[in-house]
Enzyme design. Sequence first.
Site, PDB file in Angstrom:
ATOM      1  N   SER A  51       0.850  -1.193   0.000  1.00  0.00           N
ATOM      2  CA  SER A  51       0.000   0.000   0.000  1.00  0.00           C
ATOM      3  C   SER A  51       0.880   1.235   0.000  1.00  0.00           C
ATOM      4  O   SER A  51       1.945   1.252   0.635  1.00  0.00           O
ATOM      5  CB  SER A  51      -0.899   0.016   1.233  1.00  0.00           C
ATOM      6  OG  SER A  51      -1.525   1.275   1.374  1.00  0.00           O
ATOM      7  N   SER A  52       0.445   2.283  -0.685  1.00  0.00           N
ATOM      8  CA  SER A  52       1.242   3.507  -0.721  1.00  0.00           C
ATOM      9  C   SER A  52       1.308   4.201   0.636  1.00  0.00           C
ATOM     10  O   SER A  52       2.152   5.068   0.851  1.00  0.00           O
ATOM     11  CB  SER A  52       0.672   4.479  -1.759  1.00  0.00           C
ATOM     12  OG  SER A  52      -0.631   4.882  -1.408  1.00  0.00           O
ATOM     13  N   CYS A  53       0.421   3.811   1.571  1.00  0.00           N
ATOM     14  CA  CYS A  53       0.434   4.449   2.896  1.00  0.00           C
ATOM     15  C   CYS A  53       1.631   4.005   3.734  1.00  0.00           C
ATOM     16  O   CYS A  53       1.825   4.491   4.844  1.00  0.00           O
ATOM     17  CB  CYS A  53      -0.860   4.161   3.642  1.00  0.00           C
ATOM     18  SG  CYS A  53      -1.045   2.445   4.146  1.00  0.00           S
ATOM     19  N   TYR A 105      -0.211  -0.931  10.581  1.00  0.00           N
ATOM     20  CA  TYR A 105      -0.483  -1.544   9.277  1.00  0.00           C
ATOM     21  C   TYR A 105       0.742  -1.415   8.372  1.00  0.00           C
ATOM     22  O   TYR A 105       1.132  -2.373   7.688  1.00  0.00           O
ATOM     23  CB  TYR A 105      -1.686  -0.848   8.646  1.00  0.00           C
ATOM     24  CG  TYR A 105      -2.051  -1.320   7.262  1.00  0.00           C
ATOM     25  CD1 TYR A 105      -2.735  -2.511   7.073  1.00  0.00           C
ATOM     26  CD2 TYR A 105      -1.745  -0.549   6.144  1.00  0.00           C
ATOM     27  CE1 TYR A 105      -3.094  -2.938   5.798  1.00  0.00           C
ATOM     28  CE2 TYR A 105      -2.103  -0.963   4.873  1.00  0.00           C
ATOM     29  CZ  TYR A 105      -2.769  -2.156   4.706  1.00  0.00           C
ATOM     30  OH  TYR A 105      -3.124  -2.562   3.446  1.00  0.00           O
ATOM     31  N   LYS A 119       2.974  -4.334   6.464  1.00  0.00           N
ATOM     32  CA  LYS A 119       3.069  -4.397   5.003  1.00  0.00           C
ATOM     33  C   LYS A 119       4.522  -4.308   4.529  1.00  0.00           C
ATOM     34  O   LYS A 119       4.915  -4.961   3.557  1.00  0.00           O
ATOM     35  CB  LYS A 119       2.222  -3.282   4.372  1.00  0.00           C
ATOM     36  CG  LYS A 119       0.736  -3.590   4.375  1.00  0.00           C
ATOM     37  CD  LYS A 119       0.423  -4.783   3.478  1.00  0.00           C
ATOM     38  CE  LYS A 119      -1.030  -5.117   3.392  1.00  0.00           C
ATOM     39  NZ  LYS A 119      -1.305  -6.267   2.512  1.00  0.00           N
ATOM     40  N   HIS A 136     -12.317   3.529   4.660  1.00  0.00           N
ATOM     41  CA  HIS A 136     -11.475   4.621   4.207  1.00  0.00           C
ATOM     42  C   HIS A 136     -12.347   5.825   3.821  1.00  0.00           C
ATOM     43  O   HIS A 136     -13.570   5.734   3.789  1.00  0.00           O
ATOM     44  CB  HIS A 136     -10.617   4.168   3.027  1.00  0.00           C
ATOM     45  CG  HIS A 136      -9.550   3.192   3.412  1.00  0.00           C
ATOM     46  ND1 HIS A 136      -9.673   1.835   3.193  1.00  0.00           N
ATOM     47  CD2 HIS A 136      -8.352   3.362   4.016  1.00  0.00           C
ATOM     48  CE1 HIS A 136      -8.589   1.220   3.639  1.00  0.00           C
ATOM     49  NE2 HIS A 136      -7.768   2.121   4.140  1.00  0.00           N
TER      50      HIS A 136
END
Length: 308
Positions: A108-110, A137, A141, A180
């Site tokens: 994920s880009s987060c 999270y 990841k 989200h």
Amino acid sequence: MEKEAKIYVAGHRGLVGSAIVRRLEQEGYKNLLLRSSKEVDLTNQIETQQLFEIERPDYVFLAAARVGGILANNSYPARFIYENLMIEANTIHAAYQFGVKKLLFLGSSCIYPKLAPQPLKEEYLLTGSLEPTNEWYAIAKIAGIKLCQAYRQQYGCNFISVMPTNLYGPNDNFDLETSHVLPALIRKFHEAQVNKQTNVTIWGTGTPVREFLYVEDLADACVFLMNNYNEESIVNIGTGIGVTIKELADSISSVVGYSGDLLFDTTKPDGTPIKINDVSFLKSLGWEAKTNLREGLFLTYEWYKKNY
């Protein structure tokens, strides 16, 4: 991927997994291995190993994960880091043990540093501190990416990792406590319209900039990369186009047909100030997104009305 190959889509009922299944079926892949979390608990090592030992999948899309927005990440930090670590470790190790030809891991880009330069390039990973509201999270990841790279280096496994931007579309989570921002706003505006509310409250200042990718485009990119990419480096997936949360809210209210006022609750956190993926590497490989935000919002809202 050969058309007759057995392909395991882990997390096939979720936003990402269900889109990957639809895309594979459209491309003529019919030998799909699908198991719900009730049938196989991927946080359980024995159950995961038994699945791989019995079924022997050729390819794996690892889309299973515990996901949620700022509120969910803040409320359940132990659950987010534990469940995601276990799912990744068990599935990736079993894929190695039982000879999976190729695995694609969804990051994920987060997980990029909070204050990384924009747009986010793949090489910015692990160059700074994480966004505190999302670190549980994100750390899990990042571990999944490093697992794929470690198994590639030590055992020669063809495991690749992709970094999608913010996703939305059919089968999204519209629960206001765990969703989200985009699906939460769709639900808020829809309910405000139905209940004839004069205003809708939105978390934060409305100024953070985000990028949104329609999930059918993500699925198309994942299948493309499974067939065309075999390197260690992570790959960003997105549109490369950012909008402010206020602009997003205006677009959703327009799609829903809501004409009331927008109120911004500035006591609530904004999260990362700006987050847009640099997708130049993926474009150089020959893929780019096809669905613009307005079209994607319309399709998602139509799905929401039929299913909620």
